[in-house]
Enzyme design. Structure first.
Site, PDB file in Angstrom:
ATOM      1  CG  ASP A   1      11.002  -2.745   7.256  1.00  0.00           C
ATOM      2  OD1 ASP A   1      11.652  -3.354   6.411  1.00  0.00           O
ATOM      3  OD2 ASP A   1       9.807  -3.048   7.418  1.00  0.00           O
TER       4      ASP A   1
ATOM      5  CB  CYS B   1       7.265  -1.142  17.676  1.00  0.00           C
ATOM      6  SG  CYS B   1       7.233  -0.508  15.835  1.00  0.00           S
TER       7      CYS B   1
HETATM    8  C1  PEP Z   1      10.291  -2.666  11.718  1.00  0.00           C
HETATM    9  O1  PEP Z   1      10.321  -2.549  10.632  1.00  0.00           O
HETATM   10  O2  PEP Z   1      10.920  -2.453  12.646  1.00  0.00           O
HETATM   11  C2  PEP Z   1       8.989  -3.188  12.151  1.00  0.00           C
HETATM   12  C3  PEP Z   1       8.667  -3.288  13.701  1.00  0.00           C
HETATM   13  O3  PEP Z   1       8.051  -3.866  11.254  1.00  0.00           O
HETATM   14  P1  PEP Z   1       8.295  -5.421  10.760  1.00  0.00           P
HETATM   15  O4  PEP Z   1       9.692  -5.892  11.551  1.00  0.00           O
HETATM   16  O5  PEP Z   1       7.112  -6.044  11.030  1.00  0.00           O
HETATM   17  O6  PEP Z   1       8.729  -5.126   9.391  1.00  0.00           O
HETATM   18 MG    MG Z   2       8.527  -2.957   9.101  1.00  0.00          MG
END
Ligand code: PEP
Ligand code: MG
Length: 844
Positions: free
Chosen positions: A725, A772
């Site tokens: 994001d 992450c």
């Molecule tokens: C991110 O945004 O990097 C993340 C780990 O969350 P998601 O991909 O689940 O939005």
């Molecule tokens: Mg995210």
């Protein structure tokens, strides 16, 4: 708007069962390219004239006839699908071109059984093939007898002005690009049809000339919609607008299959490779397409095709319905059990199979045939084979490969109908299975300890069986053609799936050479696995935690085997998606506890529900937003539903031992959000009498969070950067926009600067920073991220051993130099070039 209209009634040309045109397994008819009408599955063997008129065309192959009715409309009657290939065999014309006929005049007599066995489908379209768009105002349904009213047509009527003005039946339409990496394949198709369950609207997807009922995952597969293609969605009915919105949101979301930035899978290069067979060996070797990598030595064993005879004759309709219902239900239970016990990959594939078992096109198709007097087994087989024919006609290999899933379910349900017990086969040790084709359920049922690999004459590298084999580490070649089917049982083989060769009856010297390579690989893999368990430190001793991203309990078990030192992101949404209501506290707690148990003694970072934006949940009413990615998503949405948030906090705090589970807040953009969650958490902790609240951290996914990390770090116990994001918000590029996918790279210097700011802000308060997002598993990125100050990387479990090995060879000073140089680069491409050239600090 008025004009003179004339009504024309058509009468059924034989006994049969009416099938809607869009269920006919031929796009020419299903998409009404030739005209509107309906189809009948015939139960009598003579086609009768449906109205008075003149025979204007009688096809040379005897299977089709056109009548000009007295009111001037042309009606085409086409017996079966692809029956032209029969070259007239089984058809006897009863009329000649130019002959005048009245209702009930025999037109074509045909050998019903013979045509039924040879045709792709017996469905007989009866179409108004008239350019002046006559309107069909009545269509019969279900069983009809010859001579009964079948359709009423109004000729000369304007296109139903009143219908178009009726707001209830207004047609809503939108065109949307497919962001999913593999287009609309089995899993997205199943999710699309599931997402429409709360709605009653009729929803149709159009891809070029193809159309599909969106409630049928099988029909959706046949669209062959690939990533980046523009698909039109039409919705009609009282809740059409809402259904269309929900569907567009779901597709826009990419369903977790749009490529997140920096998440390209990395093939781990195995240094010990088998050389290509030399010319002599090659001369006797067979070529194939790699479905799953690896090398195996074994002996050939043929798996004979599972051709079970089908009983056409049936008991009563009620009896056959009951037989089918029970067989489908048994098969469903069996598949659900396999989904529960298998790997994540197996779970996903089994979920797609469960979706197919609920497919309305298949179930209705089979019911119609039972109604028409066929047995449960034949009805099920025919309904599935009609759809197999549709899928295999699609000009897309991946879609064609999905036909194997239907054949698998054909086999399984018919086996249940026959009452055949499921059991493991007996196979010799080191079997290399040779078979025409292998279905997922057949692979799962094999005694895998005895199987060294498999080769199939048919199949493709992206089939579900190939994906399963890769997950099991079973070398396999597919699409080999018929040659391997001639290999005698017991023949020694070398299966080099990496090189795409099957060596038949090799020399002893060659077997010895290949044995050495296999042994070296085993040693290497064993070493990697052994080292994967060792806590990760850089070459100069800095502790770097290598964690796993999880979306299920099975993921957690898999991550433990890969040496995950904890879970850096548990995407708890998996518990909330694809269902009709939210899980209660008890259900949530059981899953969180099972994940903690799978990784004993290791930290589990569970993210609070992150829905909204790209992750809509059907039962969670959210107002339509023009810009959902910038709207009520993540923690903004959760704070608007304190009951839901509190329920999740309770379920998380109850996980034992206390302190193992940490809680993470998604999509934070201001301090107040952390304060509100902490206040709620403290209330929960007080209420249950806990001594200490679990750690509460945040995701850094917005530029605001990165820029104010120092302020947020006062309130948060840890920070974890969600680069998926963060990248889209920093670069102002939608992460799911296929057209811009090559530009949305998390190694863009602007994103790296945000990571740097986050690390600096966190360091002011001694808070650890993890990553992450997808970039955590990107080998190019690892030295850079460590150089920027990140101390925890959370990734897809299979990447863990490689990431550990890479981090172990790293010197921090060199990593810092690299990071500084990267921050000065002008774009992501330059950063990647720099990272790939980086040798200094890494022992390779
Ligand atoms: C991110 O945004 O990097 C993340 C780990 O969350 P998601 O991909 O689940 O939005
Ligand atoms: Mg995210």
């Amino acid at each position: 708007m008025t004009s003179a209209t004339v009504s024309l009634t058509l009468y059924s040309p034989f006994d049969g069962v009416v099938i809607p045109l869009d269920k006919v397994p031929d796009s020419v008819f299903a998409e009404r390219m030739m005209g509107d009408g309906l189809a009948i599955h015939p139960l009598s063997d003579t086609l009768l004239a449906p109205c008075d008129g003149v025979v204007t065309a009688l096809h040379a192959a005897g299977h089709a006839v056109t009548l000009r009715c007295d009111v001037g409309v042309d009606i085409l009657l086409h017996i079966g699908i692809e029956t032209i290939a029969l070259n007239g065999e089984g058809f006897t014309a009863q009329v000649q071109e130019g002959q005048r006929v009245t209702v009930g005049t025999p037109l074509i007599a045909f050998a019903l059984d013979r045509v039924a066995l040879a045709a792709r489908s017996l469905a007989t379209p009866i179409l108004v093939v008239d350019g002046s768009s006559p309107m069909i105002v009545m269509r019969a349904e279900g069983r009809v007898r010859a001579g009964e009213r079948l359709m009423t047509i109004e000729v000369g009527s304007p296109v139903g002005a009143s219908d178009q003005d009726d707001p209830c039946d207004a047609l809503y339409s939108r065109t949307i690009a497919i962001p999913m990496r593999h287009g609309i394949h089995a899993r997205p198709a199943a999710r699309i049809s599931a997402a429409l369950k709360p709605f009653s609207a009729r929803v149709t997807l159009h891809n070029g000339a193809r159309a599909a009922d969106a409630r049928s995952s099988v029909a959706l597969l046949a669209l062959g919609a690939r990533r980046g293609e523009m698909v039109r969605i039409d919705a009609e009915g009282p809740d059409a607008q809402a259904a269309l919105d929900a569907l567009c949101d779901l597709i826009d979301s990419g369903m977790g299959e749009a490529d997140p930035p920096g998440s390209a899978p990395v093939d781990m290069e195995l240094p010990e490779m088998l050389g290509p067979p030399d010319a002599d060996v090659r001369a006797g070797a067979l070529r194939g397409v790699r479905a799953s990598p690896g090398i195996a030595i074994g002996i050939a064993h043929r798996l004979e095709p599972d051709d079970r005879p089908i009983q056409h004759k049936s008991g009563s309709t009620a009896e056959e319905r009951a037989v089918l219902a029970e067989a489908v239900s048994n098969t469903r239970d069996h598949i659900a059990a396999l989904a529960g016990e298998g790997s994540d990959i197996q779970r996903t594939i089994m979920a797609a199979h469960l979706g197919i078992l609920e497919d309305p096109v298949l179930l209705e198709g089979a019911q119609c045939l039972i109604q028409a007097g066929f047995s449960a087994g034949y009805a099920w087989h025919r309904a599935l084979m009609d759809q197999v024919a549709v899928l295999t006609a699609v000009d897309d290999a991946r879609t064609r490969e999905r036909a194997a899933d239907l054949m698998d379910l054909d086999r399984q349900v018919r086996r249940a109908i026959d009452g055949e017990p499921r059991g493991e086969r007996t196979l010799p040790d080191n079997t290399i299975l040779i078979t025409d084709d292998l279905l997922p359920s057949q692979l799962i049922e094999l005694p895998l300890a005895r199987v060294a690999g498999f080769c199939t004459a048919k199949g493709g590298p992206t089939s579900h069986v190939a994906i399963l084999a890769a997950g099991m580490g079973l070398p396999s070649l597919v699409a080999m053609g018929p040659a391997p089917l001639d290999i005698a049982n017991g023949t020694p083989l070398i299966l080099d799936a990496d090189g795409g060769w099957l060596e038949v009856d090799p020399l002893q010297s060659r077997v010895a050479e290949v044995s050495d390579v296999i042994a070296a690989r085993h040693r290497q893999r064993a070493a990697a696995q052994r080292d994967a368990e060792i806590p990760c430190r850089t070459a100069d001793g800095r502790r770097i935690e290598i964690f796993a991203n999880l979306g299920s309990v099975a993921d957690a078990e898999h991550a433990a085997r890969q040496g995950a030192e904890g879970a850096g992101l548990v995407r708890t949404e998996f518990l909330f998606l694809d269902r009709q209501s939210a899980p209660d506290e008890k259900e949530q707690h059981a899953v969180y506890q099972a994940i903690a148990n799978a990784l004993p003694g290791r930290p589990i970072i569970a993210r609070l529900l992150d829905i909204g934006g790209d992750k809509p949940v059907p039962y969670f009413a959210t107002a339509r937003e023009d810009n959902p990615m910038l709207g009520v998503r993540g923690i903004r949405l959760a704070l608007q539903h304190p009951d839901l948030l509190e329920c999740q906090l309770r379920a998380m705090t109850a996980v034992l031992p206390a302190g193992q589970l940490r809680i993470m807040i998604p999509m934070v953009s201001m301090v107040d959000e952390i304060r509100q969650v902490r206040a709620l958490l403290e209330r929960v902790v007080d209420a249950v009498g806990m001594e200490q609240a679990p750690q509460l951290g945040i995701m850094v996914e917005t530029p605001a969070a990165a820029a104010t990390a120092g302020l947020l770090a006062v309130e948060a116990d840890f920070l974890s950067i969600g680069t998926n994001d963060l990248t889209q918000y920093v670069l102002a590029i939608d992460r799911g926009n296929a057209g811009l996918a090559d530009r949305v790279d998390p190694l863009h210097p602007a994103v790296l600067r945000m990571i740097q700011l986050t690390c600096e802000g966190a360091a002011e308060h001694g808070r650890p920073v993890g990553i992450c997002g997808g970039v955590a598993g990107d080998p190019d990125a690892l030295p850079l991220l460590i150089g920027l100050g990140v101390t925890e990387l959370s990734m897809v479990p299979t990447m863990i051993p490689e990431a550990k090995a890479r981090a172990r060879g790293l010197y921090q000073a060199a990593a810092r130099d690299l990071a500084e140089a990267a921050l000065r680069c002008s774009d992501a491409r330059e950063v990647r070039a720099l990272a790939r050239a980086f040798e200094g600090g890494v022992r390779r």
